[in-house]
Design an enzyme around this catalytic site. Structure first.
Site, PDB file in Angstrom:
ATOM      1  N   GLU A  18       0.854  -1.202   0.000  1.00 58.26           N
ATOM      2  CA  GLU A  18       0.000   0.000   0.000  1.00 58.26           C
ATOM      3  C   GLU A  18       0.881   1.239   0.000  1.00 58.26           C
ATOM      4  O   GLU A  18       1.620   1.493   0.959  1.00 58.26           O
ATOM      5  CB  GLU A  18      -0.936  -0.021   1.209  1.00 58.26           C
TER       6      GLU A  18
ATOM      7  N   LYS B  16      -7.153  -1.076  11.467  1.00 57.58           N
ATOM      8  CA  LYS B  16      -6.502  -1.484  10.209  1.00 57.58           C
ATOM      9  C   LYS B  16      -5.323  -0.551   9.931  1.00 57.58           C
ATOM     10  O   LYS B  16      -4.252  -0.985   9.509  1.00 57.58           O
ATOM     11  CB  LYS B  16      -7.532  -1.441   9.064  1.00 57.58           C
TER      12      LYS B  16
ATOM     13  N   ASP C  62       5.027 -13.590  11.766  1.00 62.51           N
ATOM     14  CA  ASP C  62       3.730 -14.076  11.312  1.00 62.51           C
ATOM     15  C   ASP C  62       2.672 -12.983  11.529  1.00 62.51           C
ATOM     16  O   ASP C  62       2.127 -12.843  12.631  1.00 62.51           O
ATOM     17  CB  ASP C  62       3.397 -15.342  12.121  1.00 62.51           C
TER      18      ASP C  62
ATOM     19  N   HIS D 250      -3.482   9.839  -0.496  1.00 61.44           N
ATOM     20  CA  HIS D 250      -3.552   8.488  -1.053  1.00 61.44           C
ATOM     21  C   HIS D 250      -3.403   8.517  -2.563  1.00 61.44           C
ATOM     22  O   HIS D 250      -2.633   7.761  -3.141  1.00 61.44           O
ATOM     23  CB  HIS D 250      -4.928   7.876  -0.731  1.00 61.44           C
TER      24      HIS D 250
HETATM   25  C1  MEV Z   1      -5.884   2.902   4.969  1.00 59.69           C
HETATM   26  O1  MEV Z   1      -5.074   1.807   4.617  1.00 59.69           O
HETATM   27  C2  MEV Z   1      -5.913   3.090   6.463  1.00 59.69           C
HETATM   28  C3  MEV Z   1      -6.851   4.188   6.959  1.00 59.69           C
HETATM   29  O2  MEV Z   1      -8.164   3.979   6.467  1.00 59.69           O
HETATM   30  C4  MEV Z   1      -6.824   4.134   8.458  1.00 59.69           C
HETATM   31  C5  MEV Z   1      -7.839   5.031   9.136  1.00 59.69           C
HETATM   32  O3  MEV Z   1      -8.878   5.379   8.533  1.00 59.69           O
HETATM   33  O4  MEV Z   1      -7.583   5.365  10.316  1.00 59.69           O
HETATM   34  C6  MEV Z   1      -6.419   5.525   6.447  1.00 59.69           C
END
Ligand code: MEV
Length: 436
Positions: free
Chosen positions: A78, A274, A290, A387
């Site tokens: 990513e 995430k 892992d 992004h």
């Molecule tokens: C993207 O990989 C991760 C985010 O969505 C985390 C978040 O929203 O805190 C940017």
């Protein structure tokens, strides 16, 4: 399809190639990704290996953890993950860096079994049984004990209320610098057979009581007592003015609201977490750890209250911005892929060959860096601007831009909003100009 795994790699490739309209091209392409030097080693890490799958291996600079400066190796697909972590790490490097501590390092294994008998009687004989369990596992634990680890406790757990006649042996381990999965699994299997032997042969039990039915013996990836805490802190005024002209005070308040939402709402919590694992997984992958085990554990921990929630905490008292992350992280720096994979070995070298506890603190810091960067973007300019900017080179590659076109596109989009459509239109106009 029977016997696939006993085919040679070439035969397997030919079989799979039949799924394609261009089987020869497929074989050629997959072969081109096969590492020229480490092919046998990489093939052997898995089963049915056809080729090798490269991912970017990069670095997050300026990560200061407890006063030590690290360049942290990361593997991720990513694009914005590394940029976000690097930006946050740089921001916090000027404000004391990350402060981390390992709270505990205990790992867990279980033998799940059914047994029909009087549980109190089993409990009465447990000290004797425990001795047998320890004796049976001694050849396995010998080396670990020499390194300062081994079995820390073994308990008998009565779970008969959740399933009839169901019990557990629950063991706690210290595995020092190794993640210890194989070690724990071997110990648990030894304990399972010692349990069966003891019940059948001790003479304390009669009839049906002699029969223990082992369902399974396996480590638990839920390690709530293998905990690391990491925090950043600074005076709210020292956060500085944020993008979009947000004052430090407004920024801190909005940040707090974002964190509170992650504590209340599982939909947001999953995304919040995430973002943390974006960083932690990237370090785990780069160091041969892992990442599935780490994620499974982190999410189970996030749901420990019964409500899945965000893993970070914020405290804005006394004009301070204090932001922390606490989570279980069962990482290793010896054994497994850590020394077998040449790049995992290099990653650990880059970090000064850390102890597992150091790696726990470093990985948590990168996780917090990623999360801080994500929240900061989300509450200021939004996530897409950054992004998509990072995604620009992927879009350019997809549109088969030439090196000159890429250079022009990067200059053009440095101050403009990136979208697939916008990049496509830009390239079309460039190509038109070129041909006219
Ligand atoms: C993207 O990989 C991760 C985010 O969505 C985390 C978040 O929203 O805190 C940017």
């Amino acid at each position: 399809m029977k016997g696939f795994s006993s085919l040679s790699r070439e035969e397997k490739l030919d079989q799979v190639a039949r799924l394609f309209d261009d089987p020869q091209e497929f074989v050629k392409e997959l072969n081109s990704f096969r590492h020229p030097k480490y092919r046998e080693l990489l093939d052997g890490f898995s089963e049915n290996t056809l080729t090798h799958y490269p991912l970017p291996y990069g670095v997050v600079p300026n990560v200061i953890v407890n006063g030590t400066l690290y360049m942290v190796p990361v593997v991720t697909e990513e694009s914005s993950v590394v940029a976000a972590a690097a930006k946050s790490a740089g921001f916090w490097a000027g404000r004391g860096g990350f402060h981390a501590r390992v709270i505990s390092t205990t790992k867990v294994g279980q033998v799940h079994f059914t047994w029909k008998g009087d549980f109190r009687k089993l409990q009465d004989h447990f000290p004797e049984l425990k001795e047998k369990l320890l004796k049976k596992t001694a050849p396995v634990t010998q080396n670990m004990v020499k390194r300062g680890g081994g079995i820390r406790s073994i308990r008998l757990v009565e779970t008969a209320r959740s399933m009839e006649h169901y019990y557990q042996l629950m063991a706690e381990f210290e595995t020092v610098d190794s993640m210890g999965a194989n070690f724990i699994n071997t110990c648990m299997e030894e304990m399972a057979s010692a349990l069966v032997e003891y019940m059948g042969g001790s003479g304390h039990f009669r009839g049906e009581e002699k029969n223990v039915h082992v369902i399974m013996a396996i480590l638990s990836n839920y390690t709530p007592d293998c905990l690391v805490e990491c925090r950043v802190e600074t005076g709210i005024g020292d956060l500085g003015e944020q993008e979009g002209g947000l004052s430090p005070e407004d920024f801190a308040r909005k940040f707090e609201q974002a964190v509170m939402i992650s504590r209340m709402d599982p939909y947001r919590a999953a995304t919040h977490n995430k973002g943390i694992f974006n960083g932690i997984d990237a370090v785990a992958l780069a160091t041969g750890n892992d990442f599935r085990a780490i994620e499974a554990c982190g999410h189970a921990w996030a749901a420990r209250s019964g409500n899945y929630s965000g893993l970070t905490d914020i405290d804005l008292s006394n004009h301070m911005f204090r932001y922390s992350l606490t989570l279980p992280l069962a990482l290793g720096t010896v054994g497994g892929l850590t020394s077998l994979h040449p790049l995992a070995k290099r990653s650990l070298g880059m970090l000064g060959n850390p102890r597992a506890e150091d790696l726990m603190m470093i990985a948590a810091s990168v996780g917090l860096a990623n999360n801080f960067g994500a929240i900061r973007s989300l509450i200021t300019r939004g996530i897409q601007a950054g992004h998509m900017k990072m995604h620009l080179s992927n879009i350019l590659n997809r549109l088969e831009a030439t090196p000159t076109e890429k250079e022009k596109a990067k200059a053009y989009f440095s101050k403009r909003k990136v979208s697939y459509r916008a990049v496509e239109t830009f390239l079309l106009s460039l190509r038109k100009q070129h041909h006219s």
